[in-house]
Design a protein around this motif. Sequence first.
Motif, PDB file in Angstrom:
ATOM      1  N   GLY A  74       2.081  -7.623   4.171  1.00  0.00           N
ATOM      2  CA  GLY A  74       1.734  -8.122   2.741  1.00  0.00           C
ATOM      3  C   GLY A  74       0.661  -9.209   2.692  1.00  0.00           C
ATOM      4  O   GLY A  74       0.227  -9.692   1.665  1.00  0.00           O
ATOM      5  N   GLN A  75       0.062  -9.665   3.900  1.00  0.00           N
ATOM      6  CA  GLN A  75      -0.951 -10.643   3.893  1.00  0.00           C
ATOM      7  C   GLN A  75      -2.341 -10.079   4.246  1.00  0.00           C
ATOM      8  O   GLN A  75      -3.489 -10.739   4.113  1.00  0.00           O
ATOM      9  CB  GLN A  75      -0.826 -11.571   5.123  1.00  0.00           C
ATOM     10  CG  GLN A  75       0.794 -12.467   5.012  1.00  0.00           C
ATOM     11  CD  GLN A  75       0.863 -13.494   6.002  1.00  0.00           C
ATOM     12  OE1 GLN A  75      -0.184 -13.874   6.659  1.00  0.00           O
ATOM     13  NE2 GLN A  75       2.121 -14.171   6.079  1.00  0.00           N
ATOM     14  N   PHE A  76      -2.396  -8.683   4.521  1.00  0.00           N
ATOM     15  CA  PHE A  76      -3.720  -7.993   4.610  1.00  0.00           C
ATOM     16  C   PHE A  76      -3.653  -6.968   3.582  1.00  0.00           C
ATOM     17  O   PHE A  76      -2.665  -6.196   3.467  1.00  0.00           O
ATOM     18  CB  PHE A  76      -3.994  -7.669   6.022  1.00  0.00           C
ATOM     19  CG  PHE A  76      -3.638  -8.749   7.037  1.00  0.00           C
ATOM     20  CD1 PHE A  76      -4.231 -10.006   7.173  1.00  0.00           C
ATOM     21  CD2 PHE A  76      -2.754  -8.091   8.134  1.00  0.00           C
ATOM     22  CE1 PHE A  76      -3.746 -10.600   7.951  1.00  0.00           C
ATOM     23  CE2 PHE A  76      -2.521  -9.200   8.945  1.00  0.00           C
ATOM     24  CZ  PHE A  76      -2.854 -10.529   9.216  1.00  0.00           C
ATOM     25  N   ASP A  77      -4.793  -6.758   2.994  1.00  0.00           N
ATOM     26  CA  ASP A  77      -5.153  -5.417   2.031  1.00  0.00           C
ATOM     27  C   ASP A  77      -5.637  -4.557   2.921  1.00  0.00           C
ATOM     28  O   ASP A  77      -5.408  -3.104   2.605  1.00  0.00           O
ATOM     29  CB  ASP A  77      -6.107  -5.937   0.924  1.00  0.00           C
ATOM     30  CG  ASP A  77      -5.639  -6.884   0.202  1.00  0.00           C
ATOM     31  OD1 ASP A  77      -4.800  -6.635  -1.011  1.00  0.00           O
ATOM     32  OD2 ASP A  77      -5.873  -8.197   0.172  1.00  0.00           O
ATOM     33  N   ALA A  78      -6.191  -4.733   4.078  1.00  0.00           N
ATOM     34  CA  ALA A  78      -6.610  -3.803   5.220  1.00  0.00           C
ATOM     35  C   ALA A  78      -6.617  -4.505   6.458  1.00  0.00           C
ATOM     36  O   ALA A  78      -6.947  -5.292   6.570  1.00  0.00           O
ATOM     37  CB  ALA A  78      -7.903  -3.295   4.649  1.00  0.00           C
ATOM     38  N   MET A  79      -6.681  -3.538   7.455  1.00  0.00           N
ATOM     39  CA  MET A  79      -6.945  -3.776   8.914  1.00  0.00           C
ATOM     40  C   MET A  79      -8.179  -2.942   9.506  1.00  0.00           C
ATOM     41  O   MET A  79      -7.889  -1.642   9.367  1.00  0.00           O
ATOM     42  CB  MET A  79      -5.610  -3.862   9.705  1.00  0.00           C
ATOM     43  CG  MET A  79      -4.557  -4.639   9.335  1.00  0.00           C
ATOM     44  SD  MET A  79      -3.154  -4.772  10.189  1.00  0.00           S
ATOM     45  CE  MET A  79      -3.392  -5.808  11.731  1.00  0.00           C
ATOM     46  N   VAL A  80      -9.278  -3.462  10.058  1.00  0.00           N
ATOM     47  CA  VAL A  80     -10.290  -2.655  10.523  1.00  0.00           C
ATOM     48  C   VAL A  80     -10.777  -2.894  11.917  1.00  0.00           C
ATOM     49  O   VAL A  80     -10.767  -4.044  12.158  1.00  0.00           O
ATOM     50  CB  VAL A  80     -11.788  -3.021   9.506  1.00  0.00           C
ATOM     51  CG1 VAL A  80     -12.885  -2.486  10.126  1.00  0.00           C
ATOM     52  CG2 VAL A  80     -11.128  -2.557   8.246  1.00  0.00           C
ATOM     53  N   GLU A  81     -10.723  -1.961  12.461  1.00  0.00           N
ATOM     54  CA  GLU A  81     -11.225  -2.026  13.756  1.00  0.00           C
ATOM     55  C   GLU A  81     -12.437  -2.127  14.217  1.00  0.00           C
ATOM     56  O   GLU A  81     -13.304  -1.379  13.634  1.00  0.00           O
ATOM     57  CB  GLU A  81     -10.603  -0.775  14.734  1.00  0.00           C
ATOM     58  CG  GLU A  81     -10.810  -1.041  16.278  1.00  0.00           C
ATOM     59  CD  GLU A  81     -10.154   0.257  17.159  1.00  0.00           C
ATOM     60  OE1 GLU A  81     -10.051   0.356  18.399  1.00  0.00           O
ATOM     61  OE2 GLU A  81      -9.787   1.236  16.211  1.00  0.00           O
ATOM     62  N   LYS A 128      -8.480  -0.920  -3.013  1.00  0.00           N
ATOM     63  CA  LYS A 128      -6.956  -0.456  -3.053  1.00  0.00           C
ATOM     64  C   LYS A 128      -6.246  -1.040  -1.696  1.00  0.00           C
ATOM     65  O   LYS A 128      -6.908  -0.987  -0.368  1.00  0.00           O
ATOM     66  CB  LYS A 128      -7.046   1.138  -2.706  1.00  0.00           C
ATOM     67  CG  LYS A 128      -5.630   1.757  -2.570  1.00  0.00           C
ATOM     68  CD  LYS A 128      -5.841   3.273  -2.449  1.00  0.00           C
ATOM     69  CE  LYS A 128      -4.640   3.996  -2.238  1.00  0.00           C
ATOM     70  NZ  LYS A 128      -4.515   5.321  -1.965  1.00  0.00           N
ATOM     71  N   THR A 129      -5.362  -1.692  -1.793  1.00  0.00           N
ATOM     72  CA  THR A 129      -4.485  -2.336  -0.617  1.00  0.00           C
ATOM     73  C   THR A 129      -4.019  -1.069  -0.011  1.00  0.00           C
ATOM     74  O   THR A 129      -3.423  -0.152  -0.636  1.00  0.00           O
ATOM     75  CB  THR A 129      -3.564  -3.249  -1.118  1.00  0.00           C
ATOM     76  OG1 THR A 129      -4.028  -4.294  -1.656  1.00  0.00           O
ATOM     77  CG2 THR A 129      -2.694  -3.709  -0.056  1.00  0.00           C
ATOM     78  N   ALA A 130      -3.949  -0.925   1.316  1.00  0.00           N
ATOM     79  CA  ALA A 130      -3.545  -0.006   2.285  1.00  0.00           C
ATOM     80  C   ALA A 130      -2.115   0.107   2.365  1.00  0.00           C
ATOM     81  O   ALA A 130      -1.410  -1.230   2.005  1.00  0.00           O
ATOM     82  CB  ALA A 130      -3.928  -0.531   3.612  1.00  0.00           C
ATOM     83  N   ASP A 131      -1.438   0.988   2.290  1.00  0.00           N
ATOM     84  CA  ASP A 131       0.185   1.211   2.478  1.00  0.00           C
ATOM     85  C   ASP A 131       0.496   0.528   3.649  1.00  0.00           C
ATOM     86  O   ASP A 131       0.073   0.510   4.652  1.00  0.00           O
ATOM     87  CB  ASP A 131       0.383   2.558   2.437  1.00  0.00           C
ATOM     88  CG  ASP A 131       1.810   2.918   2.260  1.00  0.00           C
ATOM     89  OD1 ASP A 131       2.619   2.900   3.348  1.00  0.00           O
ATOM     90  OD2 ASP A 131       2.311   3.076   1.282  1.00  0.00           O
ATOM     91  N   GLU A 132       1.617  -0.016   3.673  1.00  0.00           N
ATOM     92  CA  GLU A 132       2.437  -0.806   4.833  1.00  0.00           C
ATOM     93  C   GLU A 132       2.858   0.284   5.848  1.00  0.00           C
ATOM     94  O   GLU A 132       2.442  -0.148   6.918  1.00  0.00           O
ATOM     95  CB  GLU A 132       3.578  -1.517   4.296  1.00  0.00           C
ATOM     96  CG  GLU A 132       4.408  -2.390   5.438  1.00  0.00           C
ATOM     97  CD  GLU A 132       3.562  -3.279   5.932  1.00  0.00           C
ATOM     98  OE1 GLU A 132       3.918  -3.609   7.198  1.00  0.00           O
ATOM     99  OE2 GLU A 132       2.687  -3.580   5.515  1.00  0.00           O
ATOM    100  N   GLY A 133       2.682   1.339   5.534  1.00  0.00           N
ATOM    101  CA  GLY A 133       2.923   2.474   6.682  1.00  0.00           C
ATOM    102  C   GLY A 133       1.743   2.350   7.318  1.00  0.00           C
ATOM    103  O   GLY A 133       1.718   3.054   8.503  1.00  0.00           O
ATOM    104  N   GLU A 134       0.575   2.404   6.718  1.00  0.00           N
ATOM    105  CA  GLU A 134      -0.734   2.150   7.773  1.00  0.00           C
ATOM    106  C   GLU A 134      -1.004   0.840   8.393  1.00  0.00           C
ATOM    107  O   GLU A 134      -1.408   1.113   9.420  1.00  0.00           O
ATOM    108  CB  GLU A 134      -1.797   2.546   6.889  1.00  0.00           C
ATOM    109  CG  GLU A 134      -1.713   3.615   5.829  1.00  0.00           C
ATOM    110  CD  GLU A 134      -3.104   3.712   5.111  1.00  0.00           C
ATOM    111  OE1 GLU A 134      -4.225   3.579   5.285  1.00  0.00           O
ATOM    112  OE2 GLU A 134      -2.904   3.742   3.623  1.00  0.00           O
ATOM    113  N   LEU A 135      -0.289  -0.184   8.000  1.00  0.00           N
ATOM    114  CA  LEU A 135      -0.767  -1.373   8.505  1.00  0.00           C
ATOM    115  C   LEU A 135       0.255  -1.744   9.649  1.00  0.00           C
ATOM    116  O   LEU A 135      -0.068  -2.232  10.686  1.00  0.00           O
ATOM    117  CB  LEU A 135      -1.001  -2.166   7.588  1.00  0.00           C
ATOM    118  CG  LEU A 135      -1.905  -2.340   6.528  1.00  0.00           C
ATOM    119  CD1 LEU A 135      -1.959  -3.565   5.650  1.00  0.00           C
ATOM    120  CD2 LEU A 135      -3.290  -1.900   6.932  1.00  0.00           C
TER     121      LEU A 135
END
Length: 223
Positions: free
Chosen positions: A167-174, A193-200
């Motif tokens: 819940g602390q990131f809206d996205a994670m980018v490599e 759009k905040t990424a789904d927790e299933g993605e993060l």
Amino acid sequence: MKKDVLIVIGPSACGKTTVVNLVSEMAPEFSFVRSMTTRPERFAGDSEYLYVDDATFAQAQKNGELLESMTFGEYSYGTPKAEIDRIAREGKHPLMILDLVGNENVRKSEIGGRVFSVYLYGDVNEIEQRLYDREMANADALTGFLTFQKRKDRNIADYLSMDGRAGQFDAMVENVTPDGAAEKILTLYREGKTADEGELAPIRAALHEAAVKKLGYTVSDNQ
């Protein structure tokens, strides 16, 4: 509420500054938020930070003038609320580089509803090597190594904390390439759009696992 504040977080030597500079070039609607710090100026006329003495920094904390603050080594850093106001007057959007705790605190602050946070990451071993090369090139051998070790340990501690960062990131980018990472961050920010927790969750788990392996490393593992 529109998310118009972009924060980029990531481990030391992951390429945050390079990527954020590219974001600024690609999207002139952003203005970089200058941190207040007690560290010495790196060169005359350096405008990346707002340089103050210890007493001024302490007074700013006491007066509630900082959205967040932290101490690293012997120096203090903080995000002045006045910087957010300045950028608003310019008609632009605030762009920040923060650590994990700074990001968490800003998200809890009065502007938290406006924040879009992106965690920039990469291969843990490659980042460690870049960190080593950078610190050893910028100082004498002993100072460089000690700084490298301190920042490496902090990176590992950050990775180990990932399980508690839901819940602390809206996205994670490599960060495969800086240009690609900057473009991806801008696309995600503009979509809002905040990424789904299933993605993060799998990304956070992989970073945590890599850190655990580093804690268990011995010389014999390499033989």
